[in-house]
Design a protein around this motif. Sequence first.
Motif, PDB file in Angstrom:
ATOM      1  N   THR A   2      38.196  42.792  53.810  1.00 40.69           N
ATOM      2  CA  THR A   2      36.806  43.046  54.019  1.00 40.69           C
ATOM      3  C   THR A   2      36.161  44.520  54.568  1.00 40.69           C
ATOM      4  O   THR A   2      36.888  45.221  54.829  1.00 40.69           O
ATOM      5  N   SER A  86      26.622  37.213  66.157  1.00 42.63           N
ATOM      6  CA  SER A  86      27.491  36.438  64.855  1.00 42.63           C
ATOM      7  C   SER A  86      26.197  35.779  64.266  1.00 42.63           C
ATOM      8  O   SER A  86      26.407  34.706  63.465  1.00 42.63           O
ATOM      9  N   ASP A  90      25.771  34.302  61.239  1.00 42.71           N
ATOM     10  CA  ASP A  90      25.776  32.874  60.395  1.00 42.71           C
ATOM     11  C   ASP A  90      24.220  33.081  59.451  1.00 42.71           C
ATOM     12  O   ASP A  90      24.446  32.235  58.159  1.00 42.71           O
ATOM     13  N   ARG A 117      35.539  36.608  61.226  1.00 39.68           N
ATOM     14  CA  ARG A 117      35.399  35.970  60.220  1.00 39.68           C
ATOM     15  C   ARG A 117      35.767  35.878  58.495  1.00 39.68           C
ATOM     16  O   ARG A 117      36.462  35.359  58.002  1.00 39.68           O
TER      17      ARG A 117
END
Length: 118
Positions: A2, A86, A90, A117
């Motif tokens: 990432t 979070s 999402d 994640r």
Amino acid sequence: MTKILTGGVGKVEVAGTVKALALDGVDIVVSSDMDAAMKLRAGQADFYLGTCHTGAGASLGVLVGLMGQPACHTFGRSVPTEDEVSSLLDQGKKVFGCSMDQIDVIAPLIARAIAARA
């Protein structure tokens, strides 16, 4: 892996703070806001952490213009909880802004949530 890009007044400090966490699967790179927007749009980066003195406008101005408001969130002067970060992830937020004096709190919080994640 990432890739998180940093920009704004405190971009070097954000990169150093996140690198010090030694998170597996996270690459942090100092960038500019324009370069970051282009890389995010092209899929060459995953997230952006921008900083300015207030965390309100300049930290994300170019990114909001090129990525659109739905991809962006600024914390301004507030410090989020882990649950708030979070929830933002999402919702698909990829671009985050904060004030310079909160880098040491907010950058690790976001980076850890992203790493979890990855």
